[in-house]
Design an enzyme around this catalytic site. Structure first.
Site, short mmCIF file in Angstrom:
data_model
loop_
_atom_site.label_atom_id
_atom_site.label_comp_id
_atom_site.label_asym_id
_atom_site.label_seq_id
_atom_site.Cartn_x
_atom_site.Cartn_y
_atom_site.Cartn_z
N GLU A 155 75.26 8.68 -11.32
CA GLU A 155 75.71 9.44 -11.63
C GLU A 155 75.13 10.26 -11.69
OE1 GLU A 155 77.91 6.04 -13.96
OE2 GLU A 155 75.56 6.58 -13.06
N GLU A 189 60.18 8.62 -3.59
CA GLU A 189 60.61 7.67 -3.81
C GLU A 189 61.52 7.66 -2.93
OE1 GLU A 189 61.92 4.74 -7.63
OE2 GLU A 189 61.96 7.41 -7.87
N GLN A 231 54.83 1.89 -12.10
CA GLN A 231 55.33 2.74 -12.32
C GLN A 231 55.12 3.57 -14.73
OE1 GLN A 231 59.06 4.87 -11.69
NE2 GLN A 231 57.52 6.29 -10.62
N GLY A 232 55.06 3.80 -14.91
CA GLY A 232 55.16 4.33 -15.79
C GLY A 232 56.14 5.99 -16.53
N SER A 284 59.94 5.66 -16.67
CA SER A 284 61.00 5.49 -17.87
C SER A 284 60.57 5.34 -19.36
CB SER A 284 62.45 5.11 -17.69
OG SER A 284 62.37 5.29 -16.13
N SER A 322 58.23 -1.56 -13.17
CA SER A 322 58.15 -3.15 -12.60
C SER A 322 56.81 -3.48 -12.04
CB SER A 322 59.16 -2.93 -11.03
OG SER A 322 60.42 -2.43 -11.78
#
Length: 376
Positions: free
Chosen positions: A357, A244, A126-127, A129, A161
């Site tokens: 959060e 997800e 996954q790209g 963040s 990851s």
């Protein structure tokens, strides 16, 4: 909470239990790198050959199309058998990219990628963040300049990851010049072998290097690789995050109940430990998480926000369970590879997939109707 099983469901459970008992690998899987990829893809190929791959995928796309109760039974048996973790290099393809392509992809994208994902022939990462856009994903700055029939990508991603062993990446970039926040983004399929891509693994405190940062320098991606339409990537990304936070982590959520029982046995074998009340609380919390998981999967309607409830509960409970393991083991924890490793890995749970959060803000604002947090 227990599933109310009919005769067919009971037979399915026994079939799944028997196959897993006969087929789960005995060797401890490698932590990272090419060896971890080989182990994970071999296991997925074995599952696929026997008809146990893509359990939630529609049959039209090569999956098993299981009803929600059967899906829960499969993962209950999977975790009970202590089968290989589903959080390996096949995770993104099976639980993010594949379902997103099914929901938003073109016929050509589905035909090429879905069979390869199911067989373990194509690994995805996954790209999303970036160093300045993690929890606040809409502030991402990696750009995609449209030139003819190509998108030219420049920028950086982080916490990707298994990027070091991946074949493809679900890449979220800003393709509309001058756009801000959620507007002007695109979700594209990135071939990880393209010129201009540099992958640098990041070793975490548990000693594994399954995270990586990825750099893009004039990387040319075919325009046809955009999924869900050019400049409408936020909608596609929310589809990905919906998978997800709802069904992708089923095995991990149900596994916590198994780990609590292992802790109880561990405490019983450790003289001098007095943790009955603490373990009872953990058992009750794991049962509550299991009930929340059943509810999220079995409901005919659900939202991304329901997933935030489950995700937050799982993340914090995982940390408490592994901290308890360290207290039970005491100094011997330093010599216990699996528990020590999982304890250190659990620190990331309240960051990965949206911080604790952020999940609390989502729950407060979108479920409880509380006032929005002041924005800077």
């Amino acid at each position: 909470m227990q599933l109310d099983l009919d005769t067919g469901a009971q037979a399915f459970r026994q079939q799944a239990r028997s196959w897993l008992t006969d087929n789960i690998p005995q060797a401890q899987p490698p932590r990272d790198g090419a060896a971890a990829r080989d182990h994970a893809t071999a296991w997925l190929a074995r599952c696929h050959a026997a008809g146990w791959s893509g359990m939630a995928w529609p049959e039209a796309y090569g999956g098993q199309g299981l009803a929600p109760d059967r899906l829960l039974i499969w993962y209950e048996e999977y975790t009970r058998a202590r089968a290989p973790s589903t959080l390996d290099c096949t995770f993104v393809g099976l639980n993010h990219a594949g379902p997103t392509l099914i929901a938003c992809g073109t016929d050509a994208q589905k035909a090429f990628h879905l069979p390869r994902i199911l067989k373990g022939e194509s690994i995805w990462c996954q790209g999303f963040s970036e160093p300045g856009a993690g929890s606040d994903l809409a502030s991402l700055r990696t750009t995609g300049r449209v030139e003819g029939d190509e998108i030219v990508v420049n920028g950086q991603k982080i916490w990707s990851s298994y990027a070091d062993v991946a074949d493809h990446q679900e890449l979220l970039i800003r393709t509309e010049p001058g756009s801000k926040r959620h507007k002007g983004l695109s979700w594209v399929i990135c071939d990880m072998t393209l010129p201009g891509i540099t992958v640098r693994p990041i070793r975490n405190m548990a000693g594994a290097s399954h995270f990586a940062e990825v750099f893009y320098d004039e990387v040319r991606i075919p325009l046809s690789n955009a999924v869900g339409g050019l400049h409408d990537g936020w909608t596609t990304a929310m589809t990905t995050l919906g998978f997800e936070r709802k069904t992708a982590a089923l095995a991990l959520q149900l596994e916590l109940s198994v780990k609590v029982e292992e802790l109880i046995a561990l405490a019983a074998a450790a003289p001098g430990t007095a943790m009955a009340e603490r373990l009872a609380d953990l058992r009750a919390e794991a049962a509550a998480l299991r009930a929340m998981t059943y509810r999220a999967v079995l409901r005919s309607t659900g939202t991304l926000f329901d997933g935030s409830l489950v995700r937050l509960t799982f993340a914090e409970l995982s940390q408490r369970i592994h901290a308890t393991a360290m207290d039970i083991l005491g100094p011997e924890a330093l010599l216990d590879g699996p528990w020590a490793h999982d304890y250190l890995e659990a620190y990331s749970e309240t960051i990965a997939g949206g911080t604790a959060e952020v999940q609390r803000n989502i729950i407060g604002e979108r479920i409880l109707g509380l006032p929005r947090e002041p924005r800077p």
